[in-house]
Scaffold this active site. Sequence first.
Site, short mmCIF file in Angstrom:
data_model
loop_
_atom_site.label_atom_id
_atom_site.label_comp_id
_atom_site.label_asym_id
_atom_site.label_seq_id
_atom_site.Cartn_x
_atom_site.Cartn_y
_atom_site.Cartn_z
N HIS A 82 40.51 -110.25 -51.67
CA HIS A 82 41.08 -109.25 -50.98
C HIS A 82 41.99 -108.59 -51.81
O HIS A 82 42.85 -108.98 -52.35
CB HIS A 82 41.77 -109.61 -49.61
CG HIS A 82 42.19 -108.60 -48.93
ND1 HIS A 82 41.42 -107.88 -47.99
CD2 HIS A 82 43.59 -108.02 -48.88
CE1 HIS A 82 42.35 -106.90 -47.83
NE2 HIS A 82 43.54 -106.92 -48.12
N ASP A 161 42.96 -107.27 -34.13
CA ASP A 161 43.27 -106.73 -35.33
C ASP A 161 43.04 -105.31 -35.37
O ASP A 161 43.73 -104.51 -36.08
CB ASP A 161 43.27 -107.64 -36.57
CG ASP A 161 43.60 -106.75 -37.74
OD1 ASP A 161 44.60 -106.69 -37.95
OD2 ASP A 161 42.62 -106.22 -38.60
N ARG A 168 49.43 -99.53 -35.58
CA ARG A 168 50.45 -99.51 -36.61
C ARG A 168 50.41 -98.14 -37.73
O ARG A 168 51.44 -97.86 -37.89
CB ARG A 168 50.24 -100.76 -37.64
CG ARG A 168 50.64 -102.09 -36.92
CD ARG A 168 49.90 -103.25 -37.70
NE ARG A 168 50.54 -103.22 -39.16
CZ ARG A 168 49.61 -103.57 -40.17
NH1 ARG A 168 48.34 -104.05 -39.82
NH2 ARG A 168 49.71 -103.52 -41.33
N SER A 183 47.32 -109.27 -40.33
CA SER A 183 45.76 -108.59 -40.33
C SER A 183 44.91 -108.78 -41.27
O SER A 183 43.75 -109.20 -40.97
CB SER A 183 46.46 -107.17 -40.55
OG SER A 183 45.25 -106.29 -40.55
N LYS A 187 41.28 -111.81 -40.28
CA LYS A 187 39.87 -111.33 -40.73
C LYS A 187 39.32 -112.35 -41.86
O LYS A 187 38.15 -112.78 -41.52
CB LYS A 187 39.70 -110.07 -41.24
CG LYS A 187 40.28 -108.85 -40.15
CD LYS A 187 39.70 -107.55 -40.59
CE LYS A 187 40.79 -107.18 -41.66
NZ LYS A 187 42.01 -106.65 -41.13
#
Length: 425
Positions: A82, A161, A168, A183, A187
């Site tokens: 990520h 989320d 947000r 967040s 996931k």
Amino acid sequence: MDAIEVISRKRDGGRLSDAQIDWVIRAYTDGVVAEEQMSALAMAILLNGMDRGEIARWTAAMIASGERMDFSSLGKPTADKHSTGGVGDKITLPLAPLVAVFDVAVPQLSGRGLGHTGGTLDKLEAIPGWRADLSNDELLAQLRDVGAVVCAAGSGLAPADKKLYALRDATGTVEAIPLIASSIMSKKIAEGTGALVLDVKVGSGAFMKTHDRAEELARTMVALGTDAGVNTVALLTGMDTPLGLTAGNALEVREAVEVLAGGGPPDVVELTVTLAREMLAAAGKPDVDPAPALQDGRAMDVWRRMIAAQGGDPGAPLPVAGHTHTVTAEQDGFVSRLDAMAVGVAAWRLGAGRARKEDDVQAVAGVELHAKPGDHVTRGAPLLTLHTATPERFERALEALEDAVGYSQESITPGPVVLGKIVAD
């Protein structure tokens, strides 16, 4: 419980209990806690923070709001990556097939761009026929047959989320490290990968502008992954300058294919190989050198199969902008600075990005770089080429680039790609 009690506790610098966290996430997901109440709580978290236990519980509550995936039936290790987002960050495209060459499955659930940062799914949708949405069964079948998949996360994965992310973005609380970390990790943990490598960007084009903030985020996420049983490490990587020589959707796909063909910009190749080594090591294969697979065609073979499995034509020509504009060097000298944020905003204004999730993007829009920090240029030489389908966008893009480039009469050495590594305590 009631929302005001929870908001007040965090507003006054207190610690939320496990029961309060579980209740507020569940109630917000179900619509019992109103948007304005969760906005107030998010701001209180931004201002007063959370400790490790609170963040872990908040993440677990978001995971519990939806389904969890399971890849144990594959009979091979899984690893994911990520990135916290940057300009020109097309690394997922060559990375996923490269890691899959070595019998490690890569379930890469990716997102779309927002603002100046590009989205992996937007880039891949520049390929004719390619589709981002797969069912869980399709995802599992592709991992079994091809070894790599890049697709959108299903609606059942951490639905809390999805609501909180949009809130947000609209309430100025995107920068809250506990909320960023939970967040991302809710996931990734729900996704079910066995190993995770985090690419945490640092610099002008990143959400984390300073090394200290990036390191805090990286340590928080590594702790969350480790506590959840996911083998997690993080690299801090530079984002003062765009990555590679392109920022934009089809432009970045073209560059990723060059990397898979054994070429491409050195910084993109270096980061791709470095992240691949980390993913393979985290998946139990620390002695594998992935670099040769970019040179001998093995990674390209997986790429072509991965694209075709999702309806894309890997041999089709990529779309090309109908309009271009070249920005030239203002003086002789060495490029000392090329601001990533300015380039990202220019690409966005050209049509490569979106201001709201509902906006469309242009496949052809973006910025092509002809020189980067450390390169010598002469006055009038091409520095940047702007690409778009709508030439009326050039004026605003050029405004973003007004102070983007610095010059030096002395040669300079560009900063390193990888700035540090964070592992579990």
